[in-house]
Design an enzyme around this catalytic site. Structure first.
Site: not given
Lengths: 131, 186
Positions: B100-101, B104, B153
């Site tokens: 996974e990148d 969150d 972000f």
């Protein structure tokens, strides 16, 4: 998951979070428990804390605070008492910035527009994110 | 106009990312020595990480890709997450590494783990480049973490905003002005 008849949410952000949890199949209950946090000299409860959501799969309570700063301070104080009195209970406070980030993540900027209109707090452009 | 102009700050430069990816690859190669794991990634954000990670693993591996619908893209108000692209081969009895990148909320991965477990692999482990635990809503047992990052972000190295910035070679923080408001981190 939700019950057959959806609860009456106090705020649109709560309904939106419930929709997100439903979408990803995460079970939740709305304000299922009330925790007394303050008593008078007679032992009667004079203040309590009822977190907005309980996620049974992760044993986690969530309180959303997308309201004005004075109310956030009040909730912070309640949460502090809660953690002192019930250290075994996991509660996560979702501030307005957390909720906004969640909306940004899911490209729900239209919802942020509605919130901004209601709160006069946030503006944005029209793009989304597709991780 | 340059993509870099929209970056407020470089959180992790390309050299730092490459070094950590190499460490993760070496660790995975060591942990899976003698086995033949399948790397499963979720489109699209993890593509860059997957491509770099697999090339640092001195190990016979195969890859598979999945795509999962996102809440924000749901057209119906009461929809549920759907698999848009399924695994191309069965994983029954295989050692699966989910690559996974970023993790969150963990909601997508939580769903995906249940979906993969139903296919009876021999094992499932998770390798993520970025762990952002501040807003976690699901308990995700992450076995390999590249970096734990603050609640910013982030874009680049596969991560997008509105399908842009994936090709930035580093992990950067997007300027709030790009999405037109106060930064999510407050």
């Amino acid at each position: 998951m939700t019950s057959d008849s959806p609860p009456r949410f106090a705020h649109d952000s709560e309904a939106e979070l419930a929709r997100i949890l439903d979408y990803y199949g995460v079970a939740w209950r709305y304000e299922p428990d009330v925790f007394p946090i303050s008593w008078n000299a007679d032992g009667a409860v004079i203040e309590s804390f009822a977190p907005d959501f309980y996620l049974p799969q992760v044993d986690l309570y969530i309180e959303l605070t997308t309201l004005k700063q004075s109310l956030v301070r009040k909730k912070n104080r309640k949460l502090r008492y809660m953690r002192q009195l019930y250290p075994e209970i996991r509660v996560k406070l979702f501030y307005a910035r957390d909720f906004k980030a969640l909306m940004l993540k899911y490209g729900r900027l239209d919802f942020l527009t509605d919130m901004a209109a209601a709160n006069g707090a946030y503006a944005h452009t029209g793009a989304g994110i597709n991780r | 106009m340059s993509l870099h102009a929209d970056v407020e700050e470089i959180l992790l430069d390309s050299e730092t990312v490459a070094a950590r990816v190499a460490e993760l690859g070496a660790q995975l190669a060591s942990d899976y020595a003698g086995r033949d794991p399948v790397l499963v990634s979720v489109l699209k954000g993890a593509l860059v990480f997957l491509a770099d990670l697999m090339r640092t693993m001195d190990l016979p591996t195969s890859i598979d890709l999945m795509e999962v619908s996102s809440y924000g893209a749901a057209t119906e108000s009461s929809g549920q997450v759907r698999i848009l692209k399924d695994l191309s081969k069965p994983i029954e009895g295989r050692d699966v590494i989910v690559v996974e990148d970023i993790i969150d909320t963990g909601l997508t991965l939580n769903y995906l783990l249940g979906y993969l477990a139903d296919r009876q692999p021999a094992s499932i482990r998770i390798c993520c480049l970025l762990d952002k635990p501040a807003r976690r809503l699901a308990d995700i047992p992450i076995d390999y973490i590249g970096f734990t990052i603050p609640d910013r972000f982030v874009i680049g190295y596969g991560l997008d905003y509105d399908e842009r910035y994936r090709n930035l070679p580093y992990i950067g923080v997007l300027k709030p002005s790009v999405y037109g408001g106060a930064p999510p981190e407050g």
